[in-house]
Design an enzyme around this catalytic site. Structure first.
Site, PDB file in Angstrom:
ATOM      1  CD  GLU A  84      21.126 -20.457  43.422  1.00 13.31           C
ATOM      2  OE1 GLU A  84      20.269 -20.834  42.617  1.00 13.31           O
ATOM      3  OE2 GLU A  84      21.793 -19.422  43.259  1.00 13.31           O
TER       4      GLU A  84
ATOM      5  NE  ARG B  90      16.959 -26.250  27.973  1.00  7.22           N
ATOM      6  CZ  ARG B  90      16.554 -25.016  27.783  1.00  7.22           C
ATOM      7  NH1 ARG B  90      17.441 -24.055  27.721  1.00  7.22           N
ATOM      8  NH2 ARG B  90      15.284 -24.740  27.636  1.00  7.22           N
TER       9      ARG B  90
ATOM     10  CE  LYS C 214      22.738 -20.621  34.187  1.00  4.58           C
ATOM     11  NZ  LYS C 214      23.058 -19.980  35.460  1.00  4.58           N
TER      12      LYS C 214
ATOM     13  CD1 TRP D  50      14.158 -29.075  37.049  1.00  5.19           C
ATOM     14  CD2 TRP D  50      12.123 -28.374  36.430  1.00  5.19           C
ATOM     15  NE1 TRP D  50      13.637 -28.321  38.076  1.00  5.19           N
ATOM     16  CE2 TRP D  50      12.393 -27.879  37.729  1.00  5.19           C
ATOM     17  CE3 TRP D  50      10.904 -28.061  35.846  1.00  5.19           C
ATOM     18  CZ2 TRP D  50      11.490 -27.102  38.434  1.00  5.19           C
ATOM     19  CZ3 TRP D  50       9.998 -27.290  36.554  1.00  5.19           C
ATOM     20  CH2 TRP D  50      10.303 -26.811  37.829  1.00  5.19           C
TER      21      TRP D  50
ATOM     22  CB  CYS E 276      13.169 -30.597  29.445  1.00  6.61           C
ATOM     23  SG  CYS E 276      11.935 -31.031  30.657  1.00  6.61           S
TER      24      CYS E 276
ATOM     25  CG  ASN F 162      12.033 -27.425  27.031  1.00  6.64           C
ATOM     26  OD1 ASN F 162      11.563 -27.371  28.163  1.00  6.64           O
ATOM     27  ND2 ASN F 162      12.776 -26.470  26.513  1.00  6.64           N
ATOM     28  N   GLY F 163       8.593 -28.319  27.681  1.00  7.65           N
ATOM     29  CA  GLY F 163       7.475 -27.380  27.806  1.00  7.65           C
ATOM     30  C   GLY F 163       6.320 -28.031  28.537  1.00  7.65           C
TER      31      GLY F 163
ATOM     32  CE  LYS G 159      23.874 -17.691  43.228  1.00 14.30           C
ATOM     33  NZ  LYS G 159      23.344 -16.691  42.365  1.00 14.30           N
TER      34      LYS G 159
ATOM     35  CD  GLU H 198      22.892 -13.361  43.462  1.00 11.69           C
ATOM     36  OE1 GLU H 198      21.653 -13.369  43.486  1.00 11.69           O
ATOM     37  OE2 GLU H 198      23.551 -14.162  42.767  1.00 11.69           O
TER      38      GLU H 198
ATOM     39  CG  HIS I 101      12.343  -2.585  62.007  1.00 11.46           C
ATOM     40  ND1 HIS I 101      11.693  -1.685  62.817  1.00 11.46           N
ATOM     41  CD2 HIS I 101      13.311  -1.879  61.365  1.00 11.46           C
ATOM     42  CE1 HIS I 101      12.231  -0.482  62.658  1.00 11.46           C
ATOM     43  NE2 HIS I 101      13.216  -0.580  61.778  1.00 11.46           N
TER      44      HIS I 101
HETATM   45  C1  F6R Z   1      20.020 -18.154  40.892  1.00  9.04           C
HETATM   46  C2  F6R Z   1      19.526 -18.296  39.545  1.00  9.04           C
HETATM   47  C3  F6R Z   1      18.097 -18.019  39.287  1.00  9.04           C
HETATM   48  C4  F6R Z   1      17.960 -17.182  38.003  1.00  9.04           C
HETATM   49  C5  F6R Z   1      16.483 -16.996  37.645  1.00  9.04           C
HETATM   50  C6  F6R Z   1      16.297 -16.113  36.434  1.00  9.04           C
HETATM   51  O1  F6R Z   1      21.381 -18.420  40.971  1.00  9.04           O
HETATM   52  O2  F6R Z   1      20.254 -18.640  38.667  1.00  9.04           O
HETATM   53  O3  F6R Z   1      17.501 -17.376  40.357  1.00  9.04           O
HETATM   54  O4  F6R Z   1      18.575 -15.956  38.197  1.00  9.04           O
HETATM   55  O5  F6R Z   1      15.901 -18.243  37.403  1.00  9.04           O
HETATM   56  O6  F6R Z   1      16.912 -16.662  35.313  1.00  9.04           O
HETATM   57  P1  F6R Z   1      17.245 -15.780  34.048  1.00  9.04           P
HETATM   58  O7  F6R Z   1      18.246 -14.761  34.444  1.00  9.04           O
HETATM   59  O8  F6R Z   1      17.778 -16.758  33.056  1.00  9.04           O
HETATM   60  O9  F6R Z   1      15.960 -15.143  33.612  1.00  9.04           O
END
Ligand code: F6R
Length: 614
Positions: A494, A27, A609, A74, A2, A100-101, A491, A487, A510
């Site tokens: 998500e 957020r 995020k 969120w 949030c 937020n929390g 990407k 990765e 395997h």
């Molecule tokens: C994927 C992504 C998430 C963050 C993860 C950790 O694209 O953005 O998987 O990498 O939530 O976030 P941080 O790096 O902020 O601890």
């Protein structure tokens, strides 16, 4: 998660709060709300949906007032709907709160308040908190600030809150534990936000609350900081912010994600600027220099992180072991903290986090510190909780990353970790001077090689169009490029919601090979350095089962071109630096596929995020 925003001053609060919420939508973006005080009463509007929806809905209320608070959510407790959106009123209607929390013991408090006659409209923990504050205010006969302090001593959980009370209409009370809260200090005006982006065009001066601190922000007065635990005075530390407005706007790109992908040459350069002195054969990192003994004498390095940052940690495992010859373990922060890990004061823990707020990573740090380990942070957000909690650290200088999918955070994390490994390798005498200088010089060429890799964008768009309707994809890589395969898959899933998995290429036989048929696109990282021949054999195995092969290859490669359905070239570099290049086409591929599928690239569904919940 949030985002919270607040304003108290002499301007119209509505546009400031709305714009601030839009900047904080990364957020969380499942609902939004605003409360404005017009000098007489509180006007509140909230809705399921994005801040844009709120902007339309808010036309039904008076938008007057130079005091306001807003929230972009969120959901944690209660589904995203209008009622559960913030701000929340207290029963009397005198108090409004944004939060937020998570309040973990909200059920017990709710029961108690219900017995005392309180009624609750929403399913949220936040509505419980605002009513607890109201109850304390009433029963203890205290003013808002004191009531907040007493109430917060009764809750368990995490919070960044802002509370307004019509009976104290010249102040907003804020408090923090676990979730971030910044206060921008202007000229007889104050801004409140989860990070500094909502107020950057108004002031460069900010105070970041520490955990268990609260502030009474009163018009015409200096900020008063207090410790929540015992109400003692705390002293604000005013920071001068470096961020600029341009950095947090799209700058002509359709999406933040694309902008951030294209920013990588600059971001990598900014990250090594002043640290990598290739012409002098030096790497200078104060966080390492000051703690050199700890690193050199470490039994092992434990890396903790989540998501993309965890993938950067996996790349770092290869780099540290290969270059600096220090044993490394990479852990999901969420698993590490709950499995009673063996940690000693001879361990060094590196925590990697773009946001610096990820709850699990933060908890892993606290655990390691308790056990006596030395804790080093690699964060992007300056002044973030992780940056403050660690013993030492090195910032990535990626600039604000707004797109929810991490791109430039990943490559700049790898850049910092590479610099660290090189510095330690040198200190341990693992390298000849010639080899060391070769690494430094090559690292310096990476930004221009990333630029070259970005030139494949048009080709990648064509490839994306071929595979945009796939339902499953595999990503394969070996060695340094195994984490890049993970990765790449993350990407894609998500932002485009296509199921994708990454594997070490040799693991395919395997199990995953059973999935391969003519409908399965397989993205293979097959650069010249790094088990090339073995990966070529894996490609043959896929081809003979009719899988579609999209290969990331080194410029000029002919062998894989003959086998693959599509090839995307990246410039040649040292093996350990290949992830900085091979990841670029995979980011672009995911981006274009998601755009073609009509997905919200910058704000994918269900994500946020900054993951400040466990
Ligand atoms: C994927 C992504 C998430 C963050 C993860 C950790 O694209 O953005 O998987 O990498 O939530 O976030 P941080 O790096 O902020 O601890």
């Amino acid at each position: 998660m949030c985002g919270i925003v607040g304003y108290i001053g002499h301007r119209d609060a509505f546009p400031i709060v709305i714009k601030g919420l839009q900047r904080l939508e990364y957020r969380g973006y499942d609902s939004a709300g605003i409360a404005l005080y017009d000098g007489n009463k509180i006007n509140l509007s909230k809705t399921k949906g994005k801040v844009e929806d709120l902007k339309n809905k808010a036309k039904e209320i008076s938008l007057e007032g130079s005091i306001g608070i807003g929230h972009t959510r969120w959901a944690t407790h209660g589904v995203p709907n209008d009622v559960n959106s913030h701000p929340h009123y207290s029963n009397s209607g005198n108090l409004v709160i944004i939060h937020n929390g998570i309040i973990e013991n909200y059920e017990a408090i709710k029961q108690e308040l219900t017995k005392r006659g309180y009624v609750f409209k929403s399913d949220t923990d936040t509505e419980v908190l605002v009513n607890l504050i109201e109850e304390v205010k009433k029963t203890e006969d205290v003013k808002l600030g004191k009531a907040v302090q007493i109430a917060l001593n009764q809750v368990v959980g995490a919070y960044a809150i802002a509370v307004f009370d019509v009976e104290k209409p010249d102040e907003i009370v804020v408090a923090k534990l676990g979730s971030p809260l910044a206060i921008g200090i202007g000229n007889n005006e104050f801004f409140i936000a989860s990070d500094a982006s909502p107020f950057i065009e108004f002031t460069n001066n900010a105070v970041y609350l520490e955990d268990e601190e609260m502030a009474i922000i009163r018009l015409g007065k200096e900020i008063k900081l207090r410790k929540i635990k015992d109400d003692s005075v705390a002293y604000p530390r005013i920071l001068e912010l470096q961020m600029n407005l341009e950095e947090i706007e799209k700058g002509g790109y359709d999406h933040f994600m694309l902008k951030e992908i294209y920013e990588q040459p600059r971001a990598i350069k900014d990250t090594y600027r002043g640290r990598l002195l290739a012409d002098q054969g030096l790497v200078k990192m104060s966080g390492i220099e000051q703690n050199m003994e700890k690193f050199i004498n470490a039994n092992r390095i434990i890396i903790v992180a989540c998501g993309t940052s965890w993938h950067a940690g996996l790349v770092a495992e290869y780099i540290f072991e290969d270059l600096a010859r220090i044993p490394v373990e990479v852990e999901y922060a969420s698993e590490f903290r709950y499995r009673n890990p063996v940690i000693t004061d001879k361990d060094v823990l590196i925590a990697i986090s773009q946001s610096g707020e990820t709850a699990d990573t933060l908890a892993a740090i606290k655990l390691a510190k308790e056990k006596g380990a030395f804790v080093f942070g690699v964060c992007n957000v300056v002044g973030s909780s992780i940056a403050r909690e660690t013993d030492a650290g090195a910032y990535t200088h990626a600039g604000p990353e707004i797109g929810v999918a991490s791109t430039k955070a990943f490559t700049t994390q790898i850049t910092v970790l590479t610099l660290m490994a090189l510095r330690l390798a040198k200190a341990k005498g693992e390298f000849s001077e010639t080899k060391y200088r070769e690494y430094l010089t090559e690292l310096e060429t990476i930004p221009s090689k990333v630029e070259k890799s970005l030139e494949s964008n048009a080709l990648i768009e064509i490839i994306a169009d071929v595979y945009k309707d796939s339902t499953n994809c595999l990503y394969l890589g070996r060695g340094y490029n195994f984490p890049v395969a993970l990765e790449g898959a993350l990407k894609l899933k998500e932002i485009s919601y296509i199921h994708a998995e990454g594997y070490p290429a040799a693991e395919m036989k395997h199990g995953p090979i059973a999935l391969i048929d003519e409908h399965m696109p397989v993205f293979v990282i097959a650069t010249k350095k790094g088990h090339y021949e073995k990966v070529v054999s894996n490609i043959q195995e896929i081809k003979s089962r009719k899988g579609k092969i999209i290969a990331i290859v080194t410029e000029g490669d002919e062998q894989v071109r003959d086998l693959a359905d599509h090839v995307i070239e990246v410039p040649e570099t040292l093996e350990s630096l290949t992830p900085l290049l091979t990841t670029i086409p995979l980011q672009l591929l995911s981006y274009h596929i998601a755009v073609m599928r009509g997905c919200n690239v910058d704000q994918p569904r269900n994500l946020a995020k900054s993951v400040t919940v466990e």
